[in-house]
Structures are given as structure tokens and as C-alpha cells.
Motif scaffolding. Structure first.
Motif, PDB file in Angstrom:
ATOM      1  N   ASP A  61      27.724  44.176  45.768  1.00  0.00           N
ATOM      2  CA  ASP A  61      27.215  44.963  46.894  1.00  0.00           C
ATOM      3  C   ASP A  61      28.374  45.322  47.827  1.00  0.00           C
ATOM      4  OD1 ASP A  61      25.850  46.099  48.963  1.00  0.00           O
ATOM      5  OD2 ASP A  61      24.759  44.299  49.555  1.00  0.00           O
ATOM      6  N   LEU A  62      28.537  46.650  48.084  1.00  0.00           N
ATOM      7  CA  LEU A  62      29.607  47.112  48.967  1.00  0.00           C
ATOM      8  C   LEU A  62      29.098  47.563  50.329  1.00  0.00           C
ATOM      9  CD1 LEU A  62      31.706  49.303  46.487  1.00  0.00           C
ATOM     10  CD2 LEU A  62      31.998  46.875  47.024  1.00  0.00           C
ATOM     11  N   GLY A  63      27.802  47.729  50.476  1.00  0.00           N
ATOM     12  CA  GLY A  63      27.270  48.233  51.743  1.00  0.00           C
ATOM     13  C   GLY A  63      25.925  48.883  51.538  1.00  0.00           C
ATOM     14  N   VAL A 114      38.464  45.132  46.276  1.00  0.00           N
ATOM     15  CA  VAL A 114      37.742  44.209  45.397  1.00  0.00           C
ATOM     16  C   VAL A 114      38.661  43.748  44.278  1.00  0.00           C
ATOM     17  CG1 VAL A 114      35.815  44.005  43.772  1.00  0.00           C
ATOM     18  CG2 VAL A 114      35.518  45.273  45.915  1.00  0.00           C
ATOM     19  N   GLU A 115      38.579  42.454  43.982  1.00  0.00           N
ATOM     20  CA  GLU A 115      39.274  41.912  42.822  1.00  0.00           C
ATOM     21  C   GLU A 115      38.275  41.811  41.671  1.00  0.00           C
ATOM     22  OE1 GLU A 115      42.293  38.295  42.205  1.00  0.00           O
ATOM     23  OE2 GLU A 115      40.234  37.654  42.662  1.00  0.00           O
ATOM     24  N   PRO A 116      38.442  42.632  40.624  1.00  0.00           N
ATOM     25  CA  PRO A 116      37.495  42.576  39.509  1.00  0.00           C
ATOM     26  C   PRO A 116      37.859  41.460  38.544  1.00  0.00           C
ATOM     27  CG  PRO A 116      39.083  44.322  39.131  1.00  0.00           C
ATOM     28  CD  PRO A 116      39.439  43.706  40.455  1.00  0.00           C
ATOM     29  N   GLY A 117      36.841  40.826  37.998  1.00  0.00           N
ATOM     30  CA  GLY A 117      37.039  39.805  36.985  1.00  0.00           C
ATOM     31  C   GLY A 117      36.194  40.095  35.765  1.00  0.00           C
ATOM     32  N   ALA A 118      36.265  39.205  34.787  1.00  0.00           N
ATOM     33  CA  ALA A 118      35.500  39.412  33.561  1.00  0.00           C
ATOM     34  C   ALA A 118      34.007  39.310  33.809  1.00  0.00           C
ATOM     35  CB  ALA A 118      35.926  38.399  32.503  1.00  0.00           C
ATOM     36  N   ASP A 119      33.596  38.417  34.721  1.00  0.00           N
ATOM     37  CA  ASP A 119      32.172  38.171  34.934  1.00  0.00           C
ATOM     38  C   ASP A 119      31.694  38.527  36.330  1.00  0.00           C
ATOM     39  OD1 ASP A 119      31.932  37.057  32.333  1.00  0.00           O
ATOM     40  OD2 ASP A 119      32.818  35.196  33.107  1.00  0.00           O
ATOM     41  N   GLY A 165      32.935  40.504  40.478  1.00  0.00           N
ATOM     42  CA  GLY A 165      33.919  41.054  41.390  1.00  0.00           C
ATOM     43  C   GLY A 165      33.912  40.276  42.690  1.00  0.00           C
ATOM     44  N   ARG A 166      35.080  40.151  43.303  1.00  0.00           N
ATOM     45  CA  ARG A 166      35.206  39.400  44.556  1.00  0.00           C
ATOM     46  C   ARG A 166      35.810  40.308  45.614  1.00  0.00           C
ATOM     47  NH1 ARG A 166      39.240  35.753  46.854  1.00  0.00           N
ATOM     48  NH2 ARG A 166      40.627  36.208  45.082  1.00  0.00           N
ATOM     49  N   THR A 167      35.135  40.397  46.753  1.00  0.00           N
ATOM     50  CA  THR A 167      35.640  41.217  47.844  1.00  0.00           C
ATOM     51  C   THR A 167      36.807  40.511  48.520  1.00  0.00           C
ATOM     52  OG1 THR A 167      33.464  42.203  48.222  1.00  0.00           O
ATOM     53  CG2 THR A 167      35.066  42.362  50.008  1.00  0.00           C
ATOM     54  N   LEU A 168      37.977  41.117  48.422  1.00  0.00           N
ATOM     55  CA  LEU A 168      39.161  40.553  49.063  1.00  0.00           C
ATOM     56  C   LEU A 168      39.231  40.939  50.530  1.00  0.00           C
ATOM     57  CD1 LEU A 168      41.811  41.347  46.286  1.00  0.00           C
ATOM     58  CD2 LEU A 168      40.599  39.189  46.678  1.00  0.00           C
ATOM     59  N   ASP A 169      38.775  42.146  50.842  1.00  0.00           N
ATOM     60  CA  ASP A 169      38.873  42.632  52.210  1.00  0.00           C
ATOM     61  C   ASP A 169      37.813  43.706  52.420  1.00  0.00           C
ATOM     62  OD1 ASP A 169      40.664  42.611  54.731  1.00  0.00           O
ATOM     63  OD2 ASP A 169      40.459  44.742  54.281  1.00  0.00           O
ATOM     64  N   ALA A 170      37.130  43.654  53.561  1.00  0.00           N
ATOM     65  CA  ALA A 170      36.141  44.668  53.932  1.00  0.00           C
ATOM     66  C   ALA A 170      36.372  45.019  55.389  1.00  0.00           C
ATOM     67  CB  ALA A 170      34.717  44.162  53.710  1.00  0.00           C
ATOM     68  N   GLU A 171      37.044  46.120  55.621  1.00  0.00           N
ATOM     69  CA  GLU A 171      37.412  46.504  56.978  1.00  0.00           C
ATOM     70  C   GLU A 171      36.412  47.518  57.523  1.00  0.00           C
ATOM     71  OE1 GLU A 171      39.868  46.236  60.409  1.00  0.00           O
ATOM     72  OE2 GLU A 171      39.656  45.023  58.595  1.00  0.00           O
ATOM     73  N   THR A 191      51.983  49.531  41.487  1.00  0.00           N
ATOM     74  CA  THR A 191      51.853  48.082  41.651  1.00  0.00           C
ATOM     75  C   THR A 191      52.340  47.689  43.042  1.00  0.00           C
ATOM     76  OG1 THR A 191      54.031  47.718  40.688  1.00  0.00           O
ATOM     77  CG2 THR A 191      52.149  47.654  39.185  1.00  0.00           C
ATOM     78  N   GLY A 192      52.113  46.430  43.388  1.00  0.00           N
ATOM     79  CA  GLY A 192      52.540  45.937  44.690  1.00  0.00           C
ATOM     80  C   GLY A 192      51.724  46.483  45.843  1.00  0.00           C
ATOM     81  N   LEU A 193      50.475  46.814  45.575  1.00  0.00           N
ATOM     82  CA  LEU A 193      49.611  47.370  46.612  1.00  0.00           C
ATOM     83  C   LEU A 193      48.960  46.254  47.423  1.00  0.00           C
ATOM     84  CD1 LEU A 193      47.862  50.154  44.490  1.00  0.00           C
ATOM     85  CD2 LEU A 193      49.889  50.369  45.931  1.00  0.00           C
ATOM     86  N   VAL A 194      48.577  46.567  48.649  1.00  0.00           N
ATOM     87  CA  VAL A 194      48.057  45.545  49.551  1.00  0.00           C
ATOM     88  C   VAL A 194      46.666  45.098  49.124  1.00  0.00           C
ATOM     89  CG1 VAL A 194      49.431  46.403  51.476  1.00  0.00           C
ATOM     90  CG2 VAL A 194      47.099  47.270  51.151  1.00  0.00           C
ATOM     91  N   ALA A 195      46.347  43.846  49.446  1.00  0.00           N
ATOM     92  CA  ALA A 195      45.029  43.281  49.165  1.00  0.00           C
ATOM     93  C   ALA A 195      44.209  43.108  50.434  1.00  0.00           C
ATOM     94  CB  ALA A 195      45.169  41.934  48.469  1.00  0.00           C
TER      95      ALA A 195
END
Length: 739
Positions: A362-364, A390-395, A397-403, A46-50
């Protein structure tokens, strides 16, 4: 075995020591397996970076490194394999770094040879780590298999899979990752060896993780579509039976007993080989591919398989399927969601219970790396240098960061590996560097923690009846003048070890003796031999294999071999090689391949042979404008008469043509030539000398070709090499020690 006195049973159990697996304490939440502590692509950290950036945000450290696989992180170290060097110094390498600071602790480089895998695909298989011993296991693209001590990089043991077992590789370079299971190390690869293993098939092998002794070999599939696959085995416990489950080059998923290799069930999935690793959750097996399906003309599928069956379970044990082309990325499982990445880098969340698609993101463009789930986030890589959170949800996924990572020259470095999570940090390799991400304010501590792991292996209960027998080692290689000891080990009906049994021993195909203790002593006068060593105990029977190779000099003219056969001690790709009658003599021929794969190697000596000269007669033939290539192998060096190029060539790496040197050498089909190849290798360099001349002419005093290698290959078996779109012939082989 029923009713054995306790003292006798205790003796048998002690004798079987290497087969027992002591239940571990709670498994460490480090990353010793490429799919994590639970081997399902998740971590309890836990406590991993976003978010992070190559410019410095949450980038703890980065070191120069060229890799294409997933690192392992354990005992305060992060270890990875990759490639290093330029030109003649190109090598495969393994390195370990301090997980906290990135300081390099050690690196070990080793040569690549006997392979057509190109430079950019070196370092393919992920490392496997064993926290109990501190050992690292690496399968190189050229078939060198190492057990290294992760503390200093020293070699604990080594197997040469090409020269010992006729390991088959393909230009694609896909190489299987090993699996540590208790005292066993499971390694899979395609091979075409001798005897019962002459047919090219994808086989599973179990080695003793401490010594490298071969415990069993399993051939669960009867066909092979691809010799070039990368599916990693997994552990499944069903009905009291411990199984090893893996994708196969046949296109199927197969389960074999972990302790014996006995095939249990098979599930036919794809027209081509399986490259993804299976994921086991309880008794459910998740598998995926992206080739043509067997039952319809569609491409790709994700399936859930009930792992409790026996036999062919294709029609009976499929739980659900999803029509997705997931050909390289292995799944991750978190709660009730299975995460997969298809070949076009789309991340899918599938319902574990029924396979329904919950959402897609879509990731790429190209999906090869596998997703990792930790701290409520999905960490993923995309081949074109992208690292995504990515932050997964019930319906959805949301990309939090794409480096987007860039190399110094501005290009996008390839990423084929997956993230590894340990100590509150995230580690991954790229073609441009090894990265460590984390919160810089969080103190770094090497804390094992706890995480779920495959259940410990069950022991066979006292008084259990023996249901099958295995001879250990499953195969041994010795020199004549040495002895080999075999053991007969009994197992119950669930494949659980009972112990070593006294047995009646016999030999087939070998002149020599075998004692009541299973010790085989070959007759030195018989020369090189190959044999079956058979044990009979308690109404059961099993056999192991033995090759006994004579010391130098080695002389072979094939006159004692019946046409259609070959010397029994030869190793590797044997089917293209067979003895024929030619001009009143028996010679070894290499005919064109019916599948148009004409290049093959075969070996006829000990893989640790060193300091010798190999000479033989060779003759090629013409078909229109086509001529073959034909030559000799001395250790890791190959010298060939190149037909269409009309030259003599020496190299040590077929695709990279490392240290290649050529001289023009016009030669004629239908004419016998004598070739001689000498290697003198020391710790710092090797001198390679070769010559060729018409057999009916005197041997020239001068060497035709001569070169030095600053990265010497110090030993290896003598062998024959041939690219034969038209027939090639060999005769009068002679291998002698250098003066």
C-alpha cells in the motif's frame, strides 16, 4: 524494384533520406523518454538515495514550478512542462533548468485556447526529447504542438492540431505524450477532420522530427469510446517488422508499421479508452486498464500479449492476465518482475512469465504516477503529495522512505508525474515545485553512460520488391498561389523503406495541375479547395491530401453547396455542420448532437491568418426554455451570442473564460443577426472588438464590446462556434483584412 542498377538504387535511397534511421551508438542513460532510456520504467543508474526530506536531507535543489507530468533529463538539462500565471495571464509553459544546480536556463509560455480543459489540468502530456537534435516536443492541451530547441527554447517548428487536423479534446484534459523513433515523431490524438477523417476516431500520426512534415496517418480502430485518453506509443520489432504499439480511444491495443502506419494487429481489451502506456519487452507487450472488460463484467486487467501476430489477435495471442484495476499508472519492468500501481495506489509485483502476483504494498490512496525501478529500489509518487522509496524483495516490498510534501499553505500538492533518473539523481515535478534528489557528497557529472534501447531500424535489402506505396506528405496545407510537392515512397513487405519512385500523378477534387515531379499548382481562380493527390508507380497506388486556401477576402453564402454537404475546405467537427434549405436560401446549419455533446467548432481559413475582421449572419431557435449559443472565431478569440444568458460574450479559453467580457444583449430566436468580430494583434497586446445587430437593421457605428489582451494571440483561422441543443444557422460569411 528487383535488379535495379546500383547507381539508380543509390539515388532512390538518397531521395528517401528522411525515412532512413541511422543506427545509434549505445543509447544514453539519460531520461529523454518519460519511461526512461529503455522505455520500460527502469534506469541503470546506481548509488541513488534511499531516503530524503523536504527539510534538506538529500535534497539537492528545489525550484518553484507547477507541473503535473514527468520531466526529461538530457544534455545536462532537466526540462518540464506545466502552467504559470494568474487570472488573465494564465498560460501553459515549458522550462529547462541546469540539472546540476537548478538554475533556470529558459522558459517559454504559450496561450491556451480552443479548449474546454480546465486550468488545473494544463500541462498534461509529458515532454519528449531527442538527444540527437537537442529538440523538445510538447503537445499542449489546446492542440498547439511545438518543437523547441532545448538549448534556448526557440521554436523550430509548430503545428496547430485543432485548426489543421481538427484535434479533439475533452474536459478531462488527458493528452498523449509524443514518441521519438529515429527520424519520426509519433503523435496520437482523436480528430474529426475532412474527407476520410471526418468520422471521429483516434488516429496515429508520424511527423518528420526535424521539419514537422506529416509522413503518415493511421486509423487502426473502427470505433472510439473516449476521445480523451493518454496512452503513449512504444516500439516493437517482430519478425523483421518495426511496429508502433499504442493504446487507443476504442479500448484496444493496436500495432502499426513504424515507417508506413499500415495496421498490423489489434487486441481488444476494454470497454473504454486506454490511458496507460504499453510496455514492450522483446516481442511481448504489457498493457493495462481499469474499465469494464469486454469478455466479462469485471473491472480492470493487466495483460501480456504476444506481439508477433497479425489481424485480430484478441483470442489467439494473450499470454496471461491479472485481474487488477490499473487505469492510469504505466508498468515498469525489472528482470522477471512487472511492477504496476492500481488506481488505489497499491504497488503490485507480478511475475513476468505468468502474471502471478508476488506481493502487494500500500502506497497511499490515489495511484496516477508510474513506478520507476533503479539501483534496486522502486521510486513512486502518490497523488496526495507523497513520494515513496520502496525496497522490493522476492516475497514483499518494504517502504524505505515516505515523504509527505506540503505547500506553503499546508495543503498536499498533487503529484501526477513520475520520477526521472539521470546523473545519479532523481527529478520529479509536483503542483508545488520541481525537485532534485541525490547524495550531496557525490560529484555531479553529465555522463551519458549506456543503456538498452529499441533496436535500430533495418534497411530494406538491395533489390527488394516494392509491396506498398505511400505519398509524402500525407497531408499538406497551402494557400492558393503556392505549390506543394508530393513524393511517392516505396516500402517492402515488412514495411521497410525502399526509396522514392518516379510516379504518375493525378488530382481529384481540385482545379489545377500536377506535374511529373509531384508538384501541385492549384488554380487561384477556383478559390479554396480540398483534394486527393494520387500516385501510381510499379503497379501500386497511394494518395495524399491537400487543402489549398484562398487569400482574403473570403466570402461564402453556401448557395453552391448541395443540401446535406458543406464546403470542402472547411475543417473540424464537420458532421454537425451541413447545408440546408431555409426560407428559400441555402444556409449552414448546426443541429443538436445525438450524443448530447452540443458544442463544436469548425474552421474555414488558414491557421496562420492574422489581422482580419470576420462577419456573418447567425440565427438561433428555441426548444421550450432552451436557447443555443452561437458565434464567430477570430484567431484564438471567440465572440458568442449566449442564448440562455441573453448576452454577448468574448473570451479566449472556453473553460477558464480567460479575458472574458460580457454585455447584456437580449436576442430573439428565429431572427437573423449580423455579427462582426475584429482583432488587431501586435507583439505586446491585442485589441478585440465585436458587435451584433439585427440583420434587417442598419449596422451600428459603435462596437458593442471591446477589450485588450496583454498576452495576444497573434494569428489563427476564422471559424464558427456553436452550442446547439437547438438548431443554429449561419449564412453570408465574410472575412476581410483589416485596413
Amino acid at each position: 524494384m528487383k535488379g535495379l542498377p546500383k547507381i539508380v538504387l543509390a539515388t532512390l535511397l538518397a531521395a528517401a533520406g528522411a525515412f532512413w534511421i541511422v543506427p545509434d551508438r549505445a543509447a544514453a542513460a539519460e531520461w529523454s523518454h518519460w519511461r526512461g532510456p529503455a522505455r520500460n520504467g527502469t534506469s541503470p543508474e546506481t548509488g541513488l538515495v534511499a531516503s530524503w526530506s523536504t527539510g534538506g536531507e538529500n535534497l539537492i535543489w528545489r525550484v518553484d514550478f507547477v507541473g503535473r507530468s514527468t520531466p526529461v533529463v538530457f544534455q545536462g538539462r532537466v526540462c518540464a512542462n506545466g502552467r504559470a500565471g494568474e487570472g488573465i495571464t494564465r498560460q501553459e509553459m515549458v522550462a529547462c533548468f541546469d540539472a546540476g544546480t537548478g538554475e533556470k536556463l529558459w522558459e517559454r509560455r504559450f496561450n491556451v485556447y480552443h479548449t474546454s480543459v480546465p486550468w488545473t489540468r494544463v500541462g498534461w502530456a509529458n515532454l519528449a526529447a531527442d538527444p540527437e537534435t537537442g529538440y523538445l516536443y510538447v503537445q499542449g492541451v489546446g492542440g498547439l504542438f511545438f518543437c523547441l530547441d532545448s538549448r534556448d527554447g526557440s521554436v523550430v517548428w509548430q503545428r496547430k492540431l485543432v485548426e489543421e487536423f481538427a484535434f479533439m479534446e475533452g474536459y478531462g484534459g488527458r493528452t498523449q505524450t509524443p514518441l521519438v523513433d529515429g527520424e519520426r515523431l509519433i503523435v496520437t490524438f482523436a480528430n474529426a477532420g475532412w474527407g476520410a477523417e471526418a468520422r471521429p476516431l483516434h488516429r496515429y500520426r508520424a511527423f518528420d522530427k526535424r521539419t514537422g512534415e506529416l509522413l503518415w496517418v493511421s486509423t487502426p480502430a473502427s470505433s472510439m469510446s473516449d476521445k480523451n485518453t493518454q496512452s503513449t506509443p512504444a516500439v516493437l520489432v517482430a519478425g523483421g517488422r518495426r511496429l508502433i504499439v499504442a493504446g487507443n480511444g476504442s479500448g484496444g491495443i493496436y500495432a502499426v508499421e513504424a515507417a508506413t502506419g499500415e495496421p498490423v494487429w489489434g487486441f481488444e481489451l476494454s470497454q473504454r479508452g486506454i490511458n496507460t502506456s504499453v510496455l514492450v519487452d522483446g516481442t511481448t507487450v504489457f498493457a493495462a486498464h481499469s474499465e469494464e472488460n469486454l469478455d466479462e463484467g469485471t473491472m480492470g486487467r493487466v495483460v501480456a500479449i504476444d506481439g508477433t501476430g497479425t489481424g485480430d489477435v484478441t483470442a489467439s495471442h494473450e499470454l496471461w492476465r491479472a485481474p487488477l484495476g490499473v487505469g492510469f499508472s504505466s508498468p515498469a519492468l525489472d528482470g522477471g518482475v512487472l511492477y504496476v500501481i492500481d488506481n488505489s495506489a497499491n504497488l503490485y509485483a507480478l511475475d513476468v512469465a505468468g502474471g502471478e502476483q508476488r506481493w502487494q504494498l500500500d502506497l497511499g490512496r490515489v495511484g496516477k504516477g508510474s513506478p520507476v525501478v533503479a539501483d534496486g529500489k522502486v521510486y513512486a509518487t502518490e497523488v496526495n503529495g507523497r513520494f515513496l522509496i520502496v525496497e522490493p524483495g522476492a516475497d514483499g516490498g518494504r517502504t524505505l522512505d515516505a515523504e509527505q510534501i506540503r505547500a506553503p499553505d499546508g495543503r498536499r500538492p498533487e503529484i501526477y508525474g513520475s520520477p526521472a533518473v539521470a546523473y545519479g539523481r532523481i527529478y520529479f515535478t509536483t503542483e508545488e515545485g520541481l525537485y532534485c534528489l541525490g547524495d550531496p557528497e557525490r560529484p555531479f557529472r553529465v555522463e551519458p553512460g549506456t543503456a538498452p534501447a529499441p533496436p535500430a531500424e533495418e534497411r530494406s535489402p538491395a533489390g527488394a520488391e516494392a509491396a506498398r506505396l505511400r505519398v509524402v506528405p500525407a497531408e499538406a496545407l497551402i494557400r492558393t498561389g503556392e505549390t506543394a510537392r508530393f513524393r511517392a515512397v516505396a516500402f517492402d513487405a515488412l514495411g521497410r523503406v525502399i526509396g522514392e519512385l518516379p510516379a504518375e500523378w493525378s488530382l481529384a477534387g481540385l482545379a489545377g495541375t500536377v506535374g511529373a515531379d509531384g508538384v501541385v499548382t492549384p488554380d487561384p481562380a477556383a478559390g479554396s479547395q480540398a483534394a486527393l493527390v494520387t500516385a501510381r508507380a510499379g503497379g501500386l497506388e497511394a494518395s495524399g491530401r491537400l487543402r489549398a486556401l484562398a487569400p482574403l477576402p473570403l466570402v461564402e453564402d453556401f448557395e453552391a453547396v448541395e443540401p446535406g454537404g458543406r464546403p470542402g475546405y472547411m475543417m473540424g467537427y464537420l458532421s454537425p455542420f451541413q447545408v440546408v434549405e431555409l426560407d428559400g436560401n441555402r444556409v449552414l446549419s448546426k443541429q443538436p448532437s445525438p450524443v448530447q455533446i452540443h458544442r463544436h467548432l469548425t474552421f474555414l481559413g488558414h491557421p496562420d491568418e492574422a489581422g482580419y475582421t470576420f462577419e456573418a449572419d447567425l440565427r438561433g431557435s428555441r426548444d421550450g426554455d432552451t436557447l443555443p449559443d452561437m458565434g464567430l472565431i477570430n484567431g484564438g478569440y471567440t465572440m458568442e451570442l449566449m442564448g440562455n444568458h441573453q448576452r454577448l460574450e468574448v473570451h479566449s479559453w472556453q473553460s477558464g473564460l480567460r479575458m472574458m467580457q460580457t454585455v447584456d444583449y437580449p436576442w430573439e430566436p428565429g431572427v437573423w443577426y449580423r455579427m462582426k468580430l475584429r482583432v488587431d494583434a501586435g507583439a505586446e497586446r491585442a485589441t478585440v472588438r465585436g458587435k451584433a445587430w439585427r440583420r434587417d437593421a442598419p449596422e451600428p457605428e459603435a462596437w458593442t464590446i471591446e477589450l485588450e489582451d496583454p498576452l495576444p494571440i497573434v494569428d489563427g483561422a476564422p471559424g464558427l462556434s456553436g452550442y446547439s441543443p437547438t438548431p443554429v444557422y449561419f449564412d453570408n460569411l465574410k472575412v476581410t483584412s483589416n485596413p
